[in-house]
Design a protein around this motif. Structure first.
Motif, PDB file in Angstrom:
ATOM      1  N   ALA A  50       0.890  -1.160   0.000  1.00  0.00           N
ATOM      2  CA  ALA A  50       0.000   0.000   0.000  1.00  0.00           C
ATOM      3  C   ALA A  50       0.933   1.216   0.000  1.00  0.00           C
ATOM      4  N   ALA A  51       0.771   2.113   0.944  1.00  0.00           N
ATOM      5  CA  ALA A  51       1.690   3.248   1.061  1.00  0.00           C
ATOM      6  C   ALA A  51       3.093   2.735   1.392  1.00  0.00           C
ATOM      7  N   ALA A  52       3.151   1.623   2.106  1.00  0.00           N
ATOM      8  CA  ALA A  52       4.424   0.969   2.452  1.00  0.00           C
ATOM      9  C   ALA A  52       4.196  -0.534   2.355  1.00  0.00           C
ATOM     10  N   ALA A  53       5.276  -1.271   2.233  1.00  0.00           N
ATOM     11  CA  ALA A  53       5.170  -2.731   2.160  1.00  0.00           C
ATOM     12  C   ALA A  53       5.017  -3.308   3.566  1.00  0.00           C
ATOM     13  N   SER A  54       4.114  -4.272   3.679  1.00  0.00           N
ATOM     14  CA  SER A  54       3.919  -4.989   4.942  1.00  0.00           C
ATOM     15  C   SER A  54       4.109  -6.471   4.675  1.00  0.00           C
ATOM     16  N   PHE A  55       4.533  -7.192   5.702  1.00  0.00           N
ATOM     17  CA  PHE A  55       4.772  -8.623   5.570  1.00  0.00           C
ATOM     18  C   PHE A  55       4.217  -9.361   6.772  1.00  0.00           C
ATOM     19  N   LEU A  56       3.673 -10.541   6.526  1.00  0.00           N
ATOM     20  CA  LEU A  56       3.357 -11.511   7.565  1.00  0.00           C
ATOM     21  C   LEU A  56       4.257 -12.701   7.283  1.00  0.00           C
ATOM     22  N   ILE A  57       5.007 -13.131   8.277  1.00  0.00           N
ATOM     23  CA  ILE A  57       5.944 -14.233   8.064  1.00  0.00           C
ATOM     24  C   ILE A  57       5.806 -15.254   9.181  1.00  0.00           C
ATOM     25  N   LYS A  58       5.700 -16.538   8.790  1.00  0.00           N
ATOM     26  CA  LYS A  58       5.715 -17.638   9.755  1.00  0.00           C
ATOM     27  C   LYS A  58       7.165 -18.087   9.893  1.00  0.00           C
ATOM     28  N   VAL A  59       7.648 -18.120  11.141  1.00  0.00           N
ATOM     29  CA  VAL A  59       9.045 -18.446  11.414  1.00  0.00           C
ATOM     30  C   VAL A  59       9.113 -19.654  12.332  1.00  0.00           C
ATOM     31  N   HIS A  60       9.887 -20.664  11.944  1.00  0.00           N
ATOM     32  CA  HIS A  60      10.124 -21.834  12.787  1.00  0.00           C
ATOM     33  C   HIS A  60      11.241 -21.488  13.759  1.00  0.00           C
ATOM     34  N   VAL A  61      10.965 -21.662  15.058  1.00  0.00           N
ATOM     35  CA  VAL A  61      11.957 -21.305  16.072  1.00  0.00           C
ATOM     36  C   VAL A  61      12.409 -22.509  16.897  1.00  0.00           C
ATOM     37  N   GLY A  62      12.203 -23.711  16.361  1.00  0.00           N
ATOM     38  CA  GLY A  62      12.678 -24.922  17.025  1.00  0.00           C
ATOM     39  C   GLY A  62      11.542 -25.799  17.504  1.00  0.00           C
ATOM     40  N   GLY A  63      11.774 -27.110  17.469  1.00  0.00           N
ATOM     41  CA  GLY A  63      10.772 -28.066  17.920  1.00  0.00           C
ATOM     42  C   GLY A  63       9.482 -27.898  17.142  1.00  0.00           C
ATOM     43  N   LEU A  71       5.428  -7.295   9.939  1.00  0.00           N
ATOM     44  CA  LEU A  71       6.530  -6.378   9.688  1.00  0.00           C
ATOM     45  C   LEU A  71       6.100  -5.277   8.737  1.00  0.00           C
ATOM     46  N   LEU A  72       6.773  -4.139   8.821  1.00  0.00           N
ATOM     47  CA  LEU A  72       6.494  -2.997   7.969  1.00  0.00           C
ATOM     48  C   LEU A  72       7.805  -2.438   7.448  1.00  0.00           C
ATOM     49  N   GLN A  73       7.833  -2.121   6.170  1.00  0.00           N
ATOM     50  CA  GLN A  73       9.007  -1.449   5.597  1.00  0.00           C
ATOM     51  C   GLN A  73       8.715   0.038   5.631  1.00  0.00           C
ATOM     52  N   ASN A  74       9.500   0.801   6.415  1.00  0.00           N
ATOM     53  CA  ASN A  74       9.222   2.226   6.581  1.00  0.00           C
ATOM     54  C   ASN A  74       9.747   3.052   5.406  1.00  0.00           C
ATOM     55  N   ALA A  75       9.571   4.351   5.479  1.00  0.00           N
ATOM     56  CA  ALA A  75       9.950   5.261   4.388  1.00  0.00           C
ATOM     57  C   ALA A  75      11.440   5.198   4.065  1.00  0.00           C
ATOM     58  N   GLU A  76      12.251   4.824   5.060  1.00  0.00           N
ATOM     59  CA  GLU A  76      13.708   4.712   4.839  1.00  0.00           C
ATOM     60  C   GLU A  76      14.101   3.311   4.393  1.00  0.00           C
ATOM     61  N   SER A  77      13.103   2.486   4.024  1.00  0.00           N
ATOM     62  CA  SER A  77      13.303   1.105   3.571  1.00  0.00           C
ATOM     63  C   SER A  77      13.828   0.177   4.667  1.00  0.00           C
ATOM     64  N   GLN A  78      13.687   0.572   5.919  1.00  0.00           N
ATOM     65  CA  GLN A  78      14.059  -0.302   7.028  1.00  0.00           C
ATOM     66  C   GLN A  78      12.864  -1.177   7.366  1.00  0.00           C
ATOM     67  N   ILE A  79      13.139  -2.414   7.758  1.00  0.00           N
ATOM     68  CA  ILE A  79      12.090  -3.341   8.157  1.00  0.00           C
ATOM     69  C   ILE A  79      11.917  -3.237   9.675  1.00  0.00           C
ATOM     70  N   VAL A  80      10.675  -3.000  10.103  1.00  0.00           N
ATOM     71  CA  VAL A  80      10.367  -2.807  11.514  1.00  0.00           C
ATOM     72  C   VAL A  80       9.366  -3.878  11.953  1.00  0.00           C
ATOM     73  N   THR A  81       9.609  -4.457  13.116  1.00  0.00           N
ATOM     74  CA  THR A  81       8.682  -5.435  13.681  1.00  0.00           C
ATOM     75  C   THR A  81       7.519  -4.689  14.322  1.00  0.00           C
ATOM     76  N   VAL A  82       6.315  -4.908  13.783  1.00  0.00           N
ATOM     77  CA  VAL A  82       5.116  -4.261  14.304  1.00  0.00           C
ATOM     78  C   VAL A  82       4.517  -5.100  15.431  1.00  0.00           C
ATOM     79  N   ASP A  83       4.440  -6.425  15.217  1.00  0.00           N
ATOM     80  CA  ASP A  83       3.827  -7.299  16.209  1.00  0.00           C
ATOM     81  C   ASP A  83       4.349  -8.714  16.038  1.00  0.00           C
ATOM     82  N   VAL A  84       4.275  -9.492  17.111  1.00  0.00           N
ATOM     83  CA  VAL A  84       4.706 -10.889  17.115  1.00  0.00           C
ATOM     84  C   VAL A  84       3.637 -11.710  17.809  1.00  0.00           C
ATOM     85  N   GLN A  85       3.233 -12.803  17.179  1.00  0.00           N
ATOM     86  CA  GLN A  85       2.342 -13.765  17.822  1.00  0.00           C
ATOM     87  C   GLN A  85       3.146 -15.028  18.102  1.00  0.00           C
ATOM     88  N   GLU A  86       3.142 -15.441  19.361  1.00  0.00           N
ATOM     89  CA  GLU A  86       3.867 -16.644  19.767  1.00  0.00           C
ATOM     90  C   GLU A  86       2.920 -17.836  19.825  1.00  0.00           C
TER      91      GLU A  86
END
Length: 97
Positions: A50-63, A71-86
């Protein structure tokens, strides 16, 4: 039928670029969850542009443990963690949150 709500792409298998994004945000995620992860492997992802790129990613963290990252890519193209579901498992759908 795929859930393509709010302009999100279908869920796709993670690619090399997805893993690079995960590698960048791992310290942010560890800070948010107050945990250290030996494994941090991108498995699936969805994206939204949209105005910025957003991502939802499933990550395996063991077992049997998985995280869902928003995640959100901000205006400076940095990737920022918006939220985490455990406490997700391998078969949990990656849905917008």
């Amino acid at each position: 039928m795929a859930d393509i709500s709010e302009g999100w792409s279908e869920t796709m298998d993670a690619i090399e670029e997805t893993q690079k994004i995960c590698d960048q945000v791992k310290p942010q995620v560890e800070e948010k969850t107050k945990r250290c992860y030996e494994e941090f492997i991108a498995v699936k992802y969805r994206s939204q542009v949209a105005a910025a790129a957003s991502f939802l990613i499933k990550v395996h963290v063991g077992g049997c443990s998985y995280l869902h990252l928003k995640l959100l890519q901000n205006a400076e193209s940095q990737i920022v963690t918006v939220d985490v579901q455990e406490d997700h498992c391998k078969d949990d759908c990656l849905v917008p949150f």
